[in-house]
Design an enzyme around this catalytic site. Structure first.
Site, PDB file in Angstrom:
ATOM      1  CG  HIS A 192      17.475 -10.758  16.553  1.00  0.00           C
ATOM      2  ND1 HIS A 192      17.607 -10.937  15.194  1.00  0.00           N
ATOM      3  CD2 HIS A 192      16.238 -10.243  16.733  1.00  0.00           C
ATOM      4  CE1 HIS A 192      16.505 -10.539  14.583  1.00  0.00           C
ATOM      5  NE2 HIS A 192      15.655 -10.112  15.507  1.00  0.00           N
ATOM      6  N   GLY A 201      13.598  -7.646  13.865  1.00  0.00           N
ATOM      7  CA  GLY A 201      12.177  -7.974  13.954  1.00  0.00           C
ATOM      8  C   GLY A 201      11.898  -9.447  13.721  1.00  0.00           C
ATOM      9  CG  LEU A 227      12.201  -5.433  19.241  1.00  0.00           C
ATOM     10  CD1 LEU A 227      12.229  -6.351  20.465  1.00  0.00           C
ATOM     11  CD2 LEU A 227      10.893  -5.615  18.473  1.00  0.00           C
ATOM     12  CG  ASP A 228      15.333  -7.099  17.652  1.00  0.00           C
ATOM     13  OD1 ASP A 228      15.446  -7.795  18.676  1.00  0.00           O
ATOM     14  OD2 ASP A 228      14.501  -7.334  16.758  1.00  0.00           O
ATOM     15  CD  GLU A 229      16.892   0.452  17.293  1.00  0.00           C
ATOM     16  OE1 GLU A 229      17.349   1.444  17.902  1.00  0.00           O
ATOM     17  OE2 GLU A 229      16.020   0.537  16.423  1.00  0.00           O
TER      18      GLU A 229
END
Length: 284
Positions: A192, A201, A227-229
């Site tokens: 990311h 995000g 998402l993204d965690e």
């Protein structure tokens, strides 16, 4: 690279774990070349990774597992042992941006990464020539709102076909469905372009620019349904200033992204990462 076995353990912390494992290895003349331990006082869990010269052990992995199982039961261990001579099978996934993909292909081509890149999967056809120059199969699987279920079913078939050990999202700009995340839990690595949890995000560099930050970074993490965690494997940052434009930040950020992803992948394929709860222990 020296031929070794990698013994990786996590279990409730208590007295005698290291002694028991060391005595087991000593009994079979196991030669430890690297030993790493960590005790988490907050959770009460213990983590261990040993590398052992394969030639020093008088049997293969199947016999090792059978002989070690009583100790694993005694200490309620989550554990596995891997053979460095059996490189993990990797699928890279990408979209249109090439920097992470190109970097990993170069590292693989120059034998900096001890893995077998078995295929590349993309929702665009832009990077086919780069991949096929390396004589790696390239699978173009378009993804749209109308065909998303069908497309990811096909991607899952490719994962099974290639008997993949780890999937790397090298700037693959599609969100994997929840069932695929669950099925391949702990096996999908993402990069990311943000120092998570900040600016999660889309368009993180634009978010960072609007906040006037002085550091930008990148995060390599495992993919989960959130998402993204997912658990973080590796991170890094680079300093910027008020004079840097969004374009400058994107350019500088790409260098961080590819280095962080490469380090994260290396840690994973060398069995240096242990996941627990939503965190990781990463042994250097």
């Amino acid at each position: 690279m020296e031929h070794t076995y990698r013994l990786v353990i996590s279990c409730p912390d208590r007295t005698g774990i290291v002694a028991k494992v060391s005595n087991f290895l000593s009994t079979y003349n196991g030669w430890i070349t690297e030993a790493s331990h960590h005790s988490d006082s907050q959770t009460g869990w213990f983590f261990m990774r040993h590398e052992i010269k394969a030639e020093s052990i008088p049997f293969g992995l199947d016999q090792f597992r059978a002989a070690f199982e009583p100790i694993a039961r005694e200490f309620n261990m989550n554990w596995h042992i891997a053979d460095s001579a059996q490189p993990k099978r990797v699928i890279l996934m990408c979209s249109k941006e090439s920097h992470c993909l190109a970097d990993l292909l170069h590292r693989w081509h120059s034998k900096e990464i001890n893995a077998e890149i078995v295929a590349v999967v993309s929702n665009h056809d832009d990077l086919r020539r780069m991949v096929e120059w390396h004589e790696i199969p390239y699978h173009h699987v378009p993804v749209s709102k109308e065909n998303k279920a069908e497309a990811f079913a096909h991607i899952d078939e490719l994962f099974q076909q290639y008997e993949v050990d780890v999937v790397v999202l090298a700037r693959y700009m599609q969100i994997l469905p929840a069932d695929l995340c669950a099925k391949y839990s702990g096996k999908v690595i993402n990069i990311h372009h943000s120092f998570l949890p900040s600016f999660a995000g889309a368009r993180p560099y634009h978010q960072a620019y609007s906040r006037g930050v002085k550091l930008i970074g990148a995060t390599c993490h495992y993919v989960t349904q959130d998402l993204d965690e997912g658990p973080i494997i590796e991170q890094d940052v680079i300093r910027i200033s008020h004079s840097d434009s969004i374009e400058d930040m994107v350019r500088l950020g790409k260098d961080v992204e590819k280095n962080v992803l490469a380090r994260g992948l290396r840690s994973h394929i060398e069995d240096r990462v242990i996941t627990y709860e939503n965190k990781t222990v990463v042994f250097d």
